[in-house]
Write a protein that holds these residues in place. Structure first.
Motif, PDB file in Angstrom:
ATOM      1  N   ARG A  34     -33.708  30.724 -49.817  1.00 31.28           N
ATOM      2  CA  ARG A  34     -32.691  30.137 -50.689  1.00 31.28           C
ATOM      3  C   ARG A  34     -32.102  31.185 -51.621  1.00 31.28           C
ATOM      4  NH1 ARG A  34     -36.027  25.180 -52.183  1.00 31.28           N
ATOM      5  NH2 ARG A  34     -35.583  23.744 -50.511  1.00 31.28           N
ATOM      6  N   LYS A  35     -32.959  32.084 -52.092  1.00 31.55           N
ATOM      7  CA  LYS A  35     -32.521  33.124 -53.017  1.00 31.55           C
ATOM      8  C   LYS A  35     -31.503  34.055 -52.356  1.00 31.55           C
ATOM      9  CE  LYS A  35     -34.527  36.854 -55.740  1.00 31.55           C
ATOM     10  NZ  LYS A  35     -35.778  37.561 -56.029  1.00 31.55           N
ATOM     11  N   HIS A  36     -31.670  34.323 -51.083  1.00 34.06           N
ATOM     12  CA  HIS A  36     -30.788  35.242 -50.373  1.00 34.06           C
ATOM     13  C   HIS A  36     -29.719  34.531 -49.549  1.00 34.06           C
ATOM     14  CE1 HIS A  36     -32.951  38.783 -51.538  1.00 34.06           C
ATOM     15  NE2 HIS A  36     -34.088  38.199 -51.202  1.00 34.06           N
ATOM     16  N   GLU A  37     -29.534  33.249 -49.772  1.00 30.23           N
ATOM     17  CA  GLU A  37     -28.547  32.492 -49.007  1.00 30.23           C
ATOM     18  C   GLU A  37     -27.126  32.966 -49.307  1.00 30.23           C
ATOM     19  OE1 GLU A  37     -27.683  27.833 -47.863  1.00 30.23           O
ATOM     20  OE2 GLU A  37     -29.040  28.325 -49.499  1.00 30.23           O
ATOM     21  N   TYR A  38     -26.846  33.246 -50.569  1.00 32.46           N
ATOM     22  CA  TYR A  38     -25.531  33.713 -50.991  1.00 32.46           C
ATOM     23  C   TYR A  38     -25.701  34.991 -51.798  1.00 32.46           C
ATOM     24  CZ  TYR A  38     -24.190  28.944 -49.897  1.00 32.46           C
ATOM     25  OH  TYR A  38     -23.998  27.760 -49.257  1.00 32.46           O
ATOM     26  N   TYR A  39     -24.694  35.852 -51.744  1.00 33.25           N
ATOM     27  CA  TYR A  39     -24.735  37.070 -52.547  1.00 33.25           C
ATOM     28  C   TYR A  39     -24.456  36.712 -53.996  1.00 33.25           C
ATOM     29  CZ  TYR A  39     -23.593  41.562 -54.543  1.00 33.25           C
ATOM     30  OH  TYR A  39     -23.569  42.657 -55.346  1.00 33.25           O
ATOM     31  N   GLU A  40     -25.227  37.296 -54.870  1.00 39.85           N
ATOM     32  CA  GLU A  40     -25.025  37.072 -56.299  1.00 39.85           C
ATOM     33  C   GLU A  40     -24.825  38.428 -56.965  1.00 39.85           C
ATOM     34  OE1 GLU A  40     -26.927  34.244 -59.729  1.00 39.85           O
ATOM     35  OE2 GLU A  40     -28.165  34.876 -58.069  1.00 39.85           O
ATOM     36  N   LYS A  41     -23.760  38.538 -57.738  1.00 41.24           N
ATOM     37  CA  LYS A  41     -23.452  39.793 -58.412  1.00 41.24           C
ATOM     38  C   LYS A  41     -24.572  40.159 -59.388  1.00 41.24           C
ATOM     39  CE  LYS A  41     -18.425  39.392 -58.603  1.00 41.24           C
ATOM     40  NZ  LYS A  41     -17.301  39.351 -59.555  1.00 41.24           N
ATOM     41  N   PRO A  42     -24.777  41.453 -59.603  1.00 40.57           N
ATOM     42  CA  PRO A  42     -25.818  41.872 -60.545  1.00 40.57           C
ATOM     43  C   PRO A  42     -25.601  41.327 -61.960  1.00 40.57           C
ATOM     44  CG  PRO A  42     -25.148  43.726 -59.210  1.00 40.57           C
ATOM     45  CD  PRO A  42     -24.224  42.593 -58.878  1.00 40.57           C
ATOM     46  N   CYS A  43     -24.342  41.222 -62.391  1.00 39.33           N
ATOM     47  CA  CYS A  43     -24.087  40.690 -63.736  1.00 39.33           C
ATOM     48  C   CYS A  43     -24.476  39.214 -63.813  1.00 39.33           C
ATOM     49  CB  CYS A  43     -22.630  40.897 -64.140  1.00 39.33           C
ATOM     50  SG  CYS A  43     -21.428  40.013 -63.142  1.00 39.33           S
ATOM     51  N   GLU A  44     -24.296  38.475 -62.705  1.00 40.22           N
ATOM     52  CA  GLU A  44     -24.699  37.068 -62.697  1.00 40.22           C
ATOM     53  C   GLU A  44     -26.220  36.936 -62.722  1.00 40.22           C
ATOM     54  OE1 GLU A  44     -22.830  35.557 -59.220  1.00 40.22           O
ATOM     55  OE2 GLU A  44     -20.862  35.377 -60.177  1.00 40.22           O
ATOM     56  N   LEU A  45     -26.901  37.846 -62.042  1.00 37.02           N
ATOM     57  CA  LEU A  45     -28.363  37.844 -62.078  1.00 37.02           C
ATOM     58  C   LEU A  45     -28.867  38.082 -63.498  1.00 37.02           C
ATOM     59  CD1 LEU A  45     -29.317  39.907 -58.907  1.00 37.02           C
ATOM     60  CD2 LEU A  45     -29.763  37.504 -59.315  1.00 37.02           C
TER      61      LEU A  45
END
Length: 65
Positions: A34-45
């Motif tokens: 689930r964590k790797h299902e979509y790309y998340e920008k580093p700033c969003e992380l």
């Protein structure tokens, strides 16, 4: 990471499926997918981590006696 599960003789498929789902939960593989299902920008992380930290602080402060 590989997960192995042996299905017992005369075990109903529903019971085997239930055991398999529990095995996936315990291994953490489902959470990782689930964590790797979509790309998340580093700033969003970083933003989510900061919000999580603030919620934990608020939760600790607001505990009633």
């Amino acid at each position: 990471m590989s997960i192995r599960m042996r299905v017992h003789d005369r075990e109903p498929i529903g019971a085997a499926l239930r055991r398999f789902k529990k095995l996936l939960e315990r291994s953490g593989l489902k959470k990782e997918l689930r964590k790797h299902e979509y790309y998340e920008k580093p700033c969003e992380l970083r933003r989510r981590a900061q919000l999580r930290k603030q919620r934990a602080i608020r939760k600790g402060v607001e505990t009633p006696m």
